[in-house]
Write a protein that holds these residues in place. Structure first.
Motif, PDB file in Angstrom:
ATOM      1  N   SER A 121       5.142   7.041   2.002  1.00  0.00           N
ATOM      2  CA  SER A 121       5.543   5.716   2.475  1.00  0.00           C
ATOM      3  C   SER A 121       4.941   4.612   1.621  1.00  0.00           C
ATOM      4  O   SER A 121       3.877   4.769   1.019  1.00  0.00           O
ATOM      5  CB  SER A 121       5.106   5.510   3.938  1.00  0.00           C
ATOM      6  OG  SER A 121       5.799   6.372   4.807  1.00  0.00           O
ATOM      7  N   LEU A 122       5.666   3.488   1.598  1.00  0.00           N
ATOM      8  CA  LEU A 122       5.181   2.253   1.002  1.00  0.00           C
ATOM      9  C   LEU A 122       5.198   1.192   2.100  1.00  0.00           C
ATOM     10  O   LEU A 122       6.226   0.985   2.750  1.00  0.00           O
ATOM     11  CB  LEU A 122       6.070   1.819  -0.162  1.00  0.00           C
ATOM     12  CG  LEU A 122       5.810   0.422  -0.741  1.00  0.00           C
ATOM     13  CD1 LEU A 122       4.442   0.355  -1.400  1.00  0.00           C
ATOM     14  CD2 LEU A 122       6.913   0.037  -1.730  1.00  0.00           C
TER      15      LEU A 122
ATOM     16  N   ASP B 288       6.175  -8.564  11.062  1.00  0.00           N
ATOM     17  CA  ASP B 288       6.366  -7.137  10.810  1.00  0.00           C
ATOM     18  C   ASP B 288       5.815  -6.727   9.451  1.00  0.00           C
ATOM     19  O   ASP B 288       5.754  -7.530   8.509  1.00  0.00           O
ATOM     20  CB  ASP B 288       7.855  -6.770  10.858  1.00  0.00           C
ATOM     21  CG  ASP B 288       8.445  -6.892  12.246  1.00  0.00           C
ATOM     22  OD1 ASP B 288       7.671  -6.898  13.222  1.00  0.00           O
ATOM     23  OD2 ASP B 288       9.680  -6.990  12.359  1.00  0.00           O
ATOM     24  N   ILE B 289       5.436  -5.459   9.373  1.00  0.00           N
ATOM     25  CA  ILE B 289       5.147  -4.806   8.101  1.00  0.00           C
ATOM     26  C   ILE B 289       6.343  -3.914   7.776  1.00  0.00           C
ATOM     27  O   ILE B 289       6.796  -3.145   8.623  1.00  0.00           O
ATOM     28  CB  ILE B 289       3.858  -3.973   8.176  1.00  0.00           C
ATOM     29  CG1 ILE B 289       2.637  -4.896   8.380  1.00  0.00           C
ATOM     30  CG2 ILE B 289       3.674  -3.117   6.921  1.00  0.00           C
ATOM     31  CD1 ILE B 289       1.353  -4.150   8.661  1.00  0.00           C
ATOM     32  N   THR B 290       6.864  -4.036   6.557  1.00  0.00           N
ATOM     33  CA  THR B 290       8.009  -3.220   6.143  1.00  0.00           C
ATOM     34  C   THR B 290       7.517  -1.856   5.665  1.00  0.00           C
ATOM     35  O   THR B 290       6.651  -1.778   4.793  1.00  0.00           O
ATOM     36  CB  THR B 290       8.808  -3.908   5.027  1.00  0.00           C
ATOM     37  OG1 THR B 290       9.296  -5.163   5.501  1.00  0.00           O
ATOM     38  CG2 THR B 290       9.993  -3.045   4.588  1.00  0.00           C
ATOM     39  N   GLN B 291       8.069  -0.806   6.252  1.00  0.00           N
ATOM     40  CA  GLN B 291       7.744   0.567   5.853  1.00  0.00           C
ATOM     41  C   GLN B 291       8.939   1.154   5.109  1.00  0.00           C
ATOM     42  O   GLN B 291      10.039   1.237   5.660  1.00  0.00           O
ATOM     43  CB  GLN B 291       7.421   1.424   7.066  1.00  0.00           C
ATOM     44  CG  GLN B 291       7.115   2.877   6.739  1.00  0.00           C
ATOM     45  CD  GLN B 291       6.980   3.743   7.981  1.00  0.00           C
ATOM     46  OE1 GLN B 291       7.594   3.459   9.006  1.00  0.00           O
ATOM     47  NE2 GLN B 291       6.172   4.776   7.905  1.00  0.00           N
TER      48      GLN B 291
ATOM     49  N   ILE C  80       0.851  -1.192   0.000  1.00  0.00           N
ATOM     50  CA  ILE C  80       0.000   0.000   0.000  1.00  0.00           C
ATOM     51  C   ILE C  80       0.887   1.242   0.000  1.00  0.00           C
ATOM     52  O   ILE C  80       1.784   1.369   0.845  1.00  0.00           O
ATOM     53  CB  ILE C  80      -0.926   0.039   1.231  1.00  0.00           C
ATOM     54  CG1 ILE C  80      -1.833  -1.189   1.280  1.00  0.00           C
ATOM     55  CG2 ILE C  80      -1.770   1.316   1.227  1.00  0.00           C
ATOM     56  CD1 ILE C  80      -2.661  -1.275   2.560  1.00  0.00           C
ATOM     57  N   PHE C  81       0.647   2.161  -0.933  1.00  0.00           N
ATOM     58  CA  PHE C  81       1.305   3.466  -0.910  1.00  0.00           C
ATOM     59  C   PHE C  81       0.478   4.428  -0.063  1.00  0.00           C
ATOM     60  O   PHE C  81      -0.754   4.449  -0.147  1.00  0.00           O
ATOM     61  CB  PHE C  81       1.423   4.049  -2.319  1.00  0.00           C
ATOM     62  CG  PHE C  81       2.621   3.591  -3.093  1.00  0.00           C
ATOM     63  CD1 PHE C  81       3.869   4.136  -2.844  1.00  0.00           C
ATOM     64  CD2 PHE C  81       2.498   2.617  -4.077  1.00  0.00           C
ATOM     65  CE1 PHE C  81       4.990   3.734  -3.565  1.00  0.00           C
ATOM     66  CE2 PHE C  81       3.602   2.209  -4.805  1.00  0.00           C
ATOM     67  CZ  PHE C  81       4.856   2.755  -4.551  1.00  0.00           C
ATOM     68  N   ASP C  82       1.162   5.232   0.740  1.00  0.00           N
ATOM     69  CA  ASP C  82       0.528   6.323   1.484  1.00  0.00           C
ATOM     70  C   ASP C  82       1.178   7.618   1.015  1.00  0.00           C
ATOM     71  O   ASP C  82       2.316   7.911   1.360  1.00  0.00           O
ATOM     72  CB  ASP C  82       0.734   6.133   2.995  1.00  0.00           C
ATOM     73  CG  ASP C  82       0.068   7.244   3.808  1.00  0.00           C
ATOM     74  OD1 ASP C  82      -0.670   8.050   3.216  1.00  0.00           O
ATOM     75  OD2 ASP C  82       0.297   7.301   5.030  1.00  0.00           O
TER      76      ASP C  82
ATOM     77  N   ASP D 287      15.750   9.779  -1.247  1.00  0.00           N
ATOM     78  CA  ASP D 287      16.385   9.034  -0.169  1.00  0.00           C
ATOM     79  C   ASP D 287      15.375   8.011   0.334  1.00  0.00           C
ATOM     80  O   ASP D 287      14.203   8.344   0.569  1.00  0.00           O
ATOM     81  CB  ASP D 287      16.780   9.962   0.994  1.00  0.00           C
ATOM     82  CG  ASP D 287      17.976  10.848   0.645  1.00  0.00           C
ATOM     83  OD1 ASP D 287      18.774  10.436  -0.216  1.00  0.00           O
ATOM     84  OD2 ASP D 287      18.080  11.945   1.224  1.00  0.00           O
ATOM     85  N   LEU D 288      15.806   6.764   0.473  1.00  0.00           N
ATOM     86  CA  LEU D 288      14.941   5.697   0.960  1.00  0.00           C
ATOM     87  C   LEU D 288      15.419   5.231   2.325  1.00  0.00           C
ATOM     88  O   LEU D 288      16.618   5.072   2.548  1.00  0.00           O
ATOM     89  CB  LEU D 288      14.955   4.502  -0.003  1.00  0.00           C
ATOM     90  CG  LEU D 288      14.547   4.767  -1.450  1.00  0.00           C
ATOM     91  CD1 LEU D 288      14.626   3.467  -2.250  1.00  0.00           C
ATOM     92  CD2 LEU D 288      13.150   5.345  -1.530  1.00  0.00           C
TER      93      LEU D 288
END
Length: 209
Positions: free
Chosen positions: A80-81, A90-93, A66-68, A109-110
Protein backbone atom coordinates in the motif's frame (compact mmCIF):
# COMPACT_ATOMS: atom_id res chain seq x y z
CA UNK A 1 5.28 13.11 -15.76
CA UNK A 2 2.08 14.81 -16.86
CA UNK A 3 2.32 17.22 -13.90
CA UNK A 4 5.35 18.56 -12.05
CA UNK A 5 6.64 16.30 -9.30
CA UNK A 6 7.06 18.25 -6.07
CA UNK A 7 8.34 15.38 -3.96
CA UNK A 8 9.51 11.81 -4.60
CA UNK A 9 9.12 8.95 -2.12
CA UNK A 10 10.96 5.65 -2.70
CA UNK A 11 9.53 2.34 -1.52
CA UNK A 12 11.95 -0.11 0.10
CA UNK A 13 12.86 -3.02 -2.16
CA UNK A 14 10.20 -5.73 -1.90
CA UNK A 15 8.80 -8.79 -3.67
CA UNK A 16 5.34 -8.93 -5.18
CA UNK A 17 4.01 -11.84 -7.20
CA UNK A 18 7.33 -13.62 -6.71
CA UNK A 19 9.38 -10.83 -8.35
CA UNK A 20 11.56 -8.05 -6.96
CA UNK A 21 10.02 -4.59 -7.25
CA UNK A 22 11.24 -0.99 -6.96
CA UNK A 23 8.56 1.72 -6.90
CA UNK A 24 8.66 5.48 -6.50
CA UNK A 25 5.74 7.83 -5.78
CA UNK A 26 5.89 11.23 -7.48
CA UNK A 27 3.69 13.69 -5.57
CA UNK A 28 2.02 16.44 -7.59
CA UNK A 29 -0.94 18.77 -7.27
CA UNK A 30 -4.09 16.59 -7.03
CA UNK A 31 -2.22 13.55 -8.30
CA UNK A 32 0.23 10.80 -7.39
CA UNK A 33 2.21 9.00 -10.08
CA UNK A 34 3.64 5.57 -9.29
CA UNK A 35 6.87 4.86 -11.18
CA UNK A 36 8.01 1.27 -11.66
CA UNK A 37 11.80 1.42 -11.93
CA UNK A 38 11.99 -2.18 -13.19
CA UNK A 39 9.20 -1.93 -15.79
CA UNK A 40 10.05 -3.59 -19.09
CA UNK A 41 7.44 -1.83 -21.24
CA UNK A 42 6.18 1.76 -21.58
CA UNK A 43 2.65 1.00 -20.33
CA UNK A 44 3.92 0.08 -16.88
CA UNK A 45 6.52 2.80 -16.31
CA UNK A 46 3.99 5.38 -15.03
CA UNK A 47 0.62 4.82 -13.34
CA UNK A 48 -1.31 7.99 -12.45
CA UNK A 49 -3.69 8.13 -9.47
CA UNK A 50 -5.90 11.26 -9.19
CA UNK A 51 -6.52 12.71 -5.72
CA UNK A 52 -9.58 14.74 -6.78
CA UNK A 53 -12.76 13.66 -8.55
CA UNK A 54 -12.85 16.50 -11.10
CA UNK A 55 -10.94 19.56 -12.31
CA UNK A 56 -13.55 21.77 -10.62
CA UNK A 57 -12.56 20.44 -7.18
CA UNK A 58 -10.04 22.41 -5.11
CA UNK A 59 -6.41 21.43 -5.61
CA UNK A 60 -5.12 18.91 -3.08
CA UNK A 61 -1.40 19.07 -2.45
CA UNK A 62 0.20 15.92 -1.01
CA UNK A 63 2.16 16.75 2.13
CA UNK A 64 3.27 13.24 3.08
CA UNK A 65 3.38 9.75 1.56
CA UNK A 66 4.34 6.41 3.11
CA UNK A 67 4.83 3.02 1.42
CA UNK A 68 3.87 -0.09 3.40
CA UNK A 69 5.56 -3.10 1.82
CA UNK A 70 4.81 -5.52 4.67
CA UNK A 71 1.73 -7.48 3.50
CA UNK A 72 -1.13 -8.04 5.92
CA UNK A 73 -1.99 -11.71 6.66
CA UNK A 74 -5.41 -11.29 5.03
CA UNK A 75 -3.82 -9.75 1.89
CA UNK A 76 -0.51 -11.57 1.45
CA UNK A 77 0.24 -10.20 -2.05
CA UNK A 78 -0.66 -6.54 -1.55
CA UNK A 79 1.38 -3.46 -0.70
CA UNK A 80 0.00 0.00 0.00
CA UNK A 81 0.82 3.66 -0.50
CA UNK A 82 -0.72 6.14 1.95
CA UNK A 83 -1.03 9.79 0.91
CA UNK A 84 -1.95 12.72 3.16
CA UNK A 85 -2.96 16.00 1.51
CA UNK A 86 -3.41 19.58 2.72
CA UNK A 87 -7.21 19.38 2.39
CA UNK A 88 -9.90 17.05 3.67
CA UNK A 89 -10.11 14.60 6.53
CA UNK A 90 -9.10 11.42 4.71
CA UNK A 91 -5.87 9.60 3.99
CA UNK A 92 -5.78 8.10 0.48
CA UNK A 93 -4.79 4.43 0.41
CA UNK A 94 -3.54 3.07 -2.91
CA UNK A 95 -3.43 -0.74 -2.85
CA UNK A 96 -1.05 -2.42 -5.32
CA UNK A 97 -1.51 -6.06 -6.35
CA UNK A 98 -0.23 -8.23 -9.22
CA UNK A 99 -2.69 -8.23 -12.12
CA UNK A 100 -5.16 -11.09 -11.85
CA UNK A 101 -5.02 -11.82 -15.59
CA UNK A 102 -1.83 -13.05 -17.22
CA UNK A 103 -2.69 -11.24 -20.48
CA UNK A 104 -3.40 -7.90 -18.73
CA UNK A 105 -1.77 -4.74 -20.10
CA UNK A 106 -0.64 -3.64 -16.66
CA UNK A 107 1.64 -5.52 -14.29
CA UNK A 108 -0.22 -4.16 -11.26
CA UNK A 109 -3.85 -3.69 -10.35
CA UNK A 110 -4.41 -0.46 -8.42
CA UNK A 111 -7.36 0.28 -6.14
CA UNK A 112 -8.00 3.47 -4.18
CA UNK A 113 -9.67 3.76 -0.79
CA UNK A 114 -10.24 6.67 1.61
CA UNK A 115 -9.44 6.22 5.30
CA UNK A 116 -11.12 8.63 7.72
CA UNK A 117 -8.31 10.17 9.80
CA UNK A 118 -9.99 12.68 12.09
CA UNK A 119 -11.19 16.23 11.52
CA UNK A 120 -8.03 17.82 10.13
CA UNK A 121 -5.02 15.46 9.85
CA UNK A 122 -1.68 17.23 9.51
CA UNK A 123 0.94 14.50 9.90
CA UNK A 124 0.81 10.71 9.87
CA UNK A 125 2.97 7.76 10.85
CA UNK A 126 2.71 4.07 9.99
CA UNK A 127 3.00 1.85 13.06
CA UNK A 128 3.68 -1.89 12.89
CA UNK A 129 2.25 -3.24 16.14
CA UNK A 130 3.08 -6.91 16.86
CA UNK A 131 -0.21 -7.63 18.61
CA UNK A 132 -2.51 -5.49 16.45
CA UNK A 133 -1.03 -5.27 12.95
CA UNK A 134 -0.42 -2.09 10.93
CA UNK A 135 -2.04 1.17 12.00
CA UNK A 136 -1.91 4.74 10.83
CA UNK A 137 -1.62 7.48 13.41
CA UNK A 138 -2.56 11.03 12.37
CA UNK A 139 -2.08 14.23 14.38
CA UNK A 140 -4.86 16.81 14.13
CA UNK A 141 -3.74 20.22 12.80
CA UNK A 142 -6.22 22.36 14.72
CA UNK A 143 -6.75 20.60 18.06
CA UNK A 144 -4.83 18.58 20.64
CA UNK A 145 -5.94 15.20 19.34
CA UNK A 146 -4.83 12.24 17.25
CA UNK A 147 -6.63 9.54 15.28
CA UNK A 148 -5.63 5.87 15.08
CA UNK A 149 -6.76 3.89 12.01
CA UNK A 150 -6.65 0.11 11.54
CA UNK A 151 -5.49 -0.13 7.92
CA UNK A 152 -6.92 -3.62 7.41
CA UNK A 153 -10.49 -2.85 8.49
CA UNK A 154 -10.50 0.91 7.88
CA UNK A 155 -11.93 1.48 11.38
CA UNK A 156 -10.57 4.42 13.35
CA UNK A 157 -11.01 6.38 16.57
CA UNK A 158 -9.95 9.83 17.76
CA UNK A 159 -8.36 10.54 21.13
CA UNK A 160 -7.56 13.76 23.02
CA UNK A 161 -3.99 14.69 23.89
CA UNK A 162 -3.30 16.19 27.36
CA UNK A 163 -1.82 19.35 25.79
CA UNK A 164 -3.06 22.92 25.46
CA UNK A 165 -1.98 23.15 21.79
CA UNK A 166 -2.18 20.82 18.85
CA UNK A 167 0.84 18.54 18.42
CA UNK A 168 2.62 19.25 15.15
CA UNK A 169 5.36 16.61 15.22
CA UNK A 170 5.79 13.02 16.37
CA UNK A 171 8.70 10.64 16.81
CA UNK A 172 8.16 6.87 16.69
CA UNK A 173 10.58 4.85 18.80
CA UNK A 174 10.96 1.53 20.61
CA UNK A 175 11.14 1.20 24.39
CA UNK A 176 11.87 -1.75 26.66
CA UNK A 177 9.26 -2.69 29.23
CA UNK A 178 9.88 -5.13 32.07
CA UNK A 179 7.23 -7.35 33.64
CA UNK A 180 8.80 -9.45 36.38
CA UNK A 181 11.77 -11.20 34.81
CA UNK A 182 10.49 -10.71 31.24
CA UNK A 183 11.52 -7.76 29.07
CA UNK A 184 9.60 -6.85 25.92
CA UNK A 185 10.04 -4.24 23.19
CA UNK A 186 7.15 -1.81 22.73
CA UNK A 187 6.38 0.81 20.08
CA UNK A 188 5.86 4.32 21.46
CA UNK A 189 5.18 7.74 19.97
CA UNK A 190 6.38 11.09 21.28
CA UNK A 191 3.98 13.88 20.20
CA UNK A 192 5.00 17.52 20.63
CA UNK A 193 4.74 21.10 19.40
CA UNK A 194 7.46 23.80 19.44
CA UNK A 195 4.80 26.10 20.91
CA UNK A 196 4.02 23.87 23.90
CA UNK A 197 6.12 23.03 26.99
CA UNK A 198 4.18 19.76 27.29
CA UNK A 199 4.98 16.61 25.33
CA UNK A 200 2.94 13.42 25.26
CA UNK A 201 4.16 9.82 25.21
CA UNK A 202 1.64 7.45 23.58
CA UNK A 203 1.62 3.66 23.84
CA UNK A 204 -0.23 2.60 20.64
CA UNK A 205 -0.28 -1.09 21.55
CA UNK A 206 -2.56 -0.33 24.51
CA UNK A 207 -5.14 1.52 22.38
CA UNK A 208 -8.22 -0.39 21.26
CA UNK A 209 -10.25 0.78 18.27
Amino acid sequence: LSTRGQQFVFAPKFELGGESRRLVAALSDSEVTILDLLAEDDANVLREVPLTLSEAEQIKRPVQAIFDVTPEPSLPDTVSLYVLTNRGSDITQVSIQPSARQDATYTFDLSVNQLAAGANPGQMALLELPARGARLMALDRSSAAFTMVDVESGEGATFTLPMARAATQMVVYTASRREGSDETEEVRVLAYSPESPVVTVIRPETISI
